[in-house]
Design an enzyme around this catalytic site. Structure first.
Site, PDB file in Angstrom:
ATOM      1  N   SER A  31       0.861  -1.184   0.000  1.00 56.22           N
ATOM      2  CA  SER A  31       0.000   0.000   0.000  1.00 56.22           C
ATOM      3  C   SER A  31       0.894   1.230   0.000  1.00 56.22           C
ATOM      4  O   SER A  31       1.852   1.308   0.751  1.00 56.22           O
ATOM      5  CB  SER A  31      -0.853   0.051   1.264  1.00 56.22           C
ATOM      6  OG  SER A  31      -1.523  -1.158   1.438  1.00 56.22           O
ATOM      7  N   HIS A  62      -5.836  -2.840  -4.321  1.00 53.07           N
ATOM      8  CA  HIS A  62      -4.695  -3.661  -4.765  1.00 53.07           C
ATOM      9  C   HIS A  62      -4.941  -4.106  -6.203  1.00 53.07           C
ATOM     10  O   HIS A  62      -5.923  -4.781  -6.483  1.00 53.07           O
ATOM     11  CB  HIS A  62      -4.529  -4.909  -3.882  1.00 53.07           C
ATOM     12  CG  HIS A  62      -3.914  -4.627  -2.556  1.00 53.07           C
ATOM     13  ND1 HIS A  62      -2.782  -5.248  -2.099  1.00 53.07           N
ATOM     14  CD2 HIS A  62      -4.270  -3.774  -1.581  1.00 53.07           C
ATOM     15  CE1 HIS A  62      -2.470  -4.789  -0.894  1.00 53.07           C
ATOM     16  NE2 HIS A  62      -3.369  -3.897  -0.559  1.00 53.07           N
ATOM     17  N   HIS A  84      -2.900 -12.054   0.314  1.00 50.66           N
ATOM     18  CA  HIS A  84      -2.649 -12.163   1.742  1.00 50.66           C
ATOM     19  C   HIS A  84      -3.226 -13.475   2.266  1.00 50.66           C
ATOM     20  O   HIS A  84      -4.208 -13.988   1.742  1.00 50.66           O
ATOM     21  CB  HIS A  84      -3.304 -10.994   2.486  1.00 50.66           C
ATOM     22  CG  HIS A  84      -2.810  -9.654   2.054  1.00 50.66           C
ATOM     23  ND1 HIS A  84      -3.265  -9.034   0.912  1.00 50.66           N
ATOM     24  CD2 HIS A  84      -1.888  -8.816   2.608  1.00 50.66           C
ATOM     25  CE1 HIS A  84      -2.635  -7.871   0.778  1.00 50.66           C
ATOM     26  NE2 HIS A  84      -1.799  -7.714   1.791  1.00 50.66           N
ATOM     27  N   TYR A  86      -4.956 -13.845   4.872  1.00 41.26           N
ATOM     28  CA  TYR A  86      -6.335 -13.653   5.363  1.00 41.26           C
ATOM     29  C   TYR A  86      -7.382 -13.743   4.254  1.00 41.26           C
ATOM     30  O   TYR A  86      -8.570 -13.819   4.532  1.00 41.26           O
ATOM     31  CB  TYR A  86      -6.485 -12.336   6.134  1.00 41.26           C
ATOM     32  CG  TYR A  86      -6.226 -11.072   5.332  1.00 41.26           C
ATOM     33  CD1 TYR A  86      -7.105 -10.634   4.347  1.00 41.26           C
ATOM     34  CD2 TYR A  86      -5.089 -10.303   5.568  1.00 41.26           C
ATOM     35  CE1 TYR A  86      -6.867  -9.478   3.620  1.00 41.26           C
ATOM     36  CE2 TYR A  86      -4.844  -9.148   4.855  1.00 41.26           C
ATOM     37  CZ  TYR A  86      -5.737  -8.747   3.875  1.00 41.26           C
ATOM     38  OH  TYR A  86      -5.479  -7.614   3.153  1.00 41.26           O
ATOM     39  N   GLU A  87      -6.942 -13.719   3.003  1.00 46.52           N
ATOM     40  CA  GLU A  87      -7.918 -13.854   1.914  1.00 46.52           C
ATOM     41  C   GLU A  87      -8.378 -15.302   1.770  1.00 46.52           C
ATOM     42  O   GLU A  87      -9.308 -15.579   1.013  1.00 46.52           O
ATOM     43  CB  GLU A  87      -7.313 -13.335   0.611  1.00 46.52           C
ATOM     44  CG  GLU A  87      -7.090 -11.832   0.648  1.00 46.52           C
ATOM     45  CD  GLU A  87      -6.445 -11.289  -0.614  1.00 46.52           C
ATOM     46  OE1 GLU A  87      -7.114 -11.273  -1.656  1.00 46.52           O
ATOM     47  OE2 GLU A  87      -5.265 -10.901  -0.553  1.00 46.52           O
ATOM     48  N   MET A 212       0.269  -7.619   7.990  1.00 40.50           N
ATOM     49  CA  MET A 212      -0.423  -8.863   7.619  1.00 40.50           C
ATOM     50  C   MET A 212       0.195  -9.514   6.377  1.00 40.50           C
ATOM     51  O   MET A 212      -0.480 -10.266   5.671  1.00 40.50           O
ATOM     52  CB  MET A 212      -1.901  -8.562   7.357  1.00 40.50           C
ATOM     53  CG  MET A 212      -2.596  -7.811   8.485  1.00 40.50           C
ATOM     54  SD  MET A 212      -4.264  -7.330   8.024  1.00 40.50           S
ATOM     55  CE  MET A 212      -4.672  -6.184   9.365  1.00 40.50           C
ATOM     56  N   SER A 213       1.456  -9.206   6.117  1.00 43.04           N
ATOM     57  CA  SER A 213       2.099  -9.772   4.916  1.00 43.04           C
ATOM     58  C   SER A 213       3.591  -9.931   5.190  1.00 43.04           C
ATOM     59  O   SER A 213       4.013 -10.007   6.335  1.00 43.04           O
ATOM     60  CB  SER A 213       1.886  -8.825   3.729  1.00 43.04           C
ATOM     61  OG  SER A 213       2.559  -7.600   3.946  1.00 43.04           O
ATOM     62  N   ASN A 236       0.186   4.107  10.322  1.00 46.14           N
ATOM     63  CA  ASN A 236      -0.601   4.468  11.516  1.00 46.14           C
ATOM     64  C   ASN A 236       0.144   3.955  12.735  1.00 46.14           C
ATOM     65  O   ASN A 236       0.983   3.057  12.613  1.00 46.14           O
ATOM     66  CB  ASN A 236      -1.992   3.799  11.444  1.00 46.14           C
ATOM     67  CG  ASN A 236      -1.873   2.287  11.291  1.00 46.14           C
ATOM     68  OD1 ASN A 236      -1.642   1.782  10.187  1.00 46.14           O
ATOM     69  ND2 ASN A 236      -1.984   1.563  12.381  1.00 46.14           N
ATOM     70  N   HIS A 248      -8.998   1.074   7.416  1.00 42.90           N
ATOM     71  CA  HIS A 248      -8.219   0.825   6.203  1.00 42.90           C
ATOM     72  C   HIS A 248      -8.014   2.138   5.452  1.00 42.90           C
ATOM     73  O   HIS A 248      -6.970   2.379   4.859  1.00 42.90           O
ATOM     74  CB  HIS A 248      -8.933  -0.196   5.319  1.00 42.90           C
ATOM     75  CG  HIS A 248      -8.178  -0.537   4.060  1.00 42.90           C
ATOM     76  ND1 HIS A 248      -6.937  -1.142   4.066  1.00 42.90           N
ATOM     77  CD2 HIS A 248      -8.475  -0.337   2.754  1.00 42.90           C
ATOM     78  CE1 HIS A 248      -6.513  -1.301   2.820  1.00 42.90           C
ATOM     79  NE2 HIS A 248      -7.430  -0.811   2.011  1.00 42.90           N
TER      80      HIS A 248
HETATM   81  N1  HPA Z   1      -1.962  -3.537  11.943  1.00 45.17           N
HETATM   82  C1  HPA Z   1      -1.807  -4.521  11.040  1.00 45.17           C
HETATM   83  N2  HPA Z   1      -1.580  -4.313   9.764  1.00 45.17           N
HETATM   84  C2  HPA Z   1      -1.486  -3.032   9.342  1.00 45.17           C
HETATM   85  C3  HPA Z   1      -1.648  -1.956  10.232  1.00 45.17           C
HETATM   86  C4  HPA Z   1      -1.890  -2.231  11.604  1.00 45.17           C
HETATM   87  O1  HPA Z   1      -2.028  -1.321  12.453  1.00 45.17           O
HETATM   88  N3  HPA Z   1      -1.494  -0.834   9.492  1.00 45.17           N
HETATM   89  C5  HPA Z   1      -1.252  -1.220   8.214  1.00 45.17           C
HETATM   90  N4  HPA Z   1      -1.252  -2.562   8.131  1.00 45.17           N
END
Ligand code: HPA
Length: 277
Positions: A31, A62, A84, A86-87, A212-213, A236, A248
């Site tokens: 991202s 994406h 990912h 999680y998909e 998450m990757s 963040n 997101h």
């Molecule tokens: N946590 C997990 N994955 C993320 C985050 C987060 O705060 N920000 C961007 N990807």
């Protein structure tokens, strides 16, 4: 033949039917680097849908394609969009594109992502050089019969992120005047963001950024002997470090805001890596 290996070979043959480009560097665009294609002198684009059996991402924002071309004069393949865990894909599918890019010729893997800052010294919009990773909360992509053609059963993980590449990125950031944090990336499954208690756990375990990757990709690439480097865009502060709920949208907005700097850092680092080889 082993099914995982067979699928990889089928994808490889399917790509080679259409593309004869030989990349030196494989780049995974997280991202914030969604428009990085504009930095590449593109020779060829290959949509993931055109590759037989290839896993295709479902995340909004994406894209799903390989870009083949040149960053300055360095031949690269860039993944615009990754899948990912999680998909719902098995880990062997999640890392298939990484293995494929190595088979296409890439010796260097440049991983990027957006991540939550777990280190309280970090701010949203920072960049973090990945020095090491924790992947213990997701299944290893190497589970199952070992693919001897790719690498050893018990692969050493003492230097997943190549020290020389780290130093090149550090120097490049300095030359460009871009502040660069450093730290450990931890991969959790997602897709939910973490609870404040989970973020505390990540910090206690020694992580500086959570996502998450990436770490699973690091394992597969390390197994195949690629030289790996990575940068997280801290989009963040992780949950509990501020009183704001996470979205997101916030992740995407921060990543987009710092994208021009991220692009500069990645491009100049690739050029410097090619010089050093
Ligand atoms: N946590 C997990 N994955 C993320 C985050 C987060 O705060 N920000 C961007 N990807």
């Amino acid at each position: 033949m082993n099914q995982v290996y067979e699928k990889l070979m089928r994808c490889y043959a399917s790509v080679r039917e259409k593309v004869d480009f030989k990349p030196r560097v494989a780049l995974v665009l997280g991202s914030g680097l969604g428009n990085y294609g504009e930095q590449i002198k593109i020779s060829q684009v290959l949509d993931y849908h055109e590759i037989e059996g290839f896993p295709v991402s479902t995340v909004p924002g994406h894209k799903g394609r390989f870009l083949f071309g040149y960053v300055d004069d360095v031949p690269v393949v860039a993944m615009q969009g990754r899948v990912h865990y999680y998909e719902g894909y098995p880990m062997t599918d999640v890392v298939l594109p990484i293995r494929l890019m190595k088979l296409l010729g890439a010796g260097i893997l440049f991983l990027t992502n957006a991540a939550g800052g777990v280190n309280p010294e970090f701010s949203a919009g920072d960049f973090m050089l990945i020095k090491d990773q924790i992947a213990s909360f997701v299944p290893s992509p190497l589970i199952g019969a070992n693919l001897e053609e790719l690498g050893p059963r018990f692969c050493d993980m003492s230097e997943v992120y190549d020290k020389d590449l780290q130093e090149i990125i550090r120097k490049t950031a300095k030359e460009l005047g871009i502040p660069l944090q450093e730290g450990v990336y931890i991969q959790l499954t997602g897709p939910n963001f973490e609870t404040p208690a989970e973020v505390k756990m990540c910090r206690t375990l020694g992580a500086d950024a959570v996502g998450m990757s990436t770490a699973c990709e690091g394992i597969a690439a390390n197994h195949m002997g690629m030289k790996i480097c990575g940068i997280s865009c801290i989009s963040n502060l992780a949950c509990g470090l501020t009183d704001q709920p996470l979205s997101h949208q916030e992740v995407q907005e921060t990543a987009d805001r710092v994208a021009p700097l991220f692009e500069k850092l990645v491009t100049a680092s690739i050029v410097n890596m090619a010089k050093g080889e």
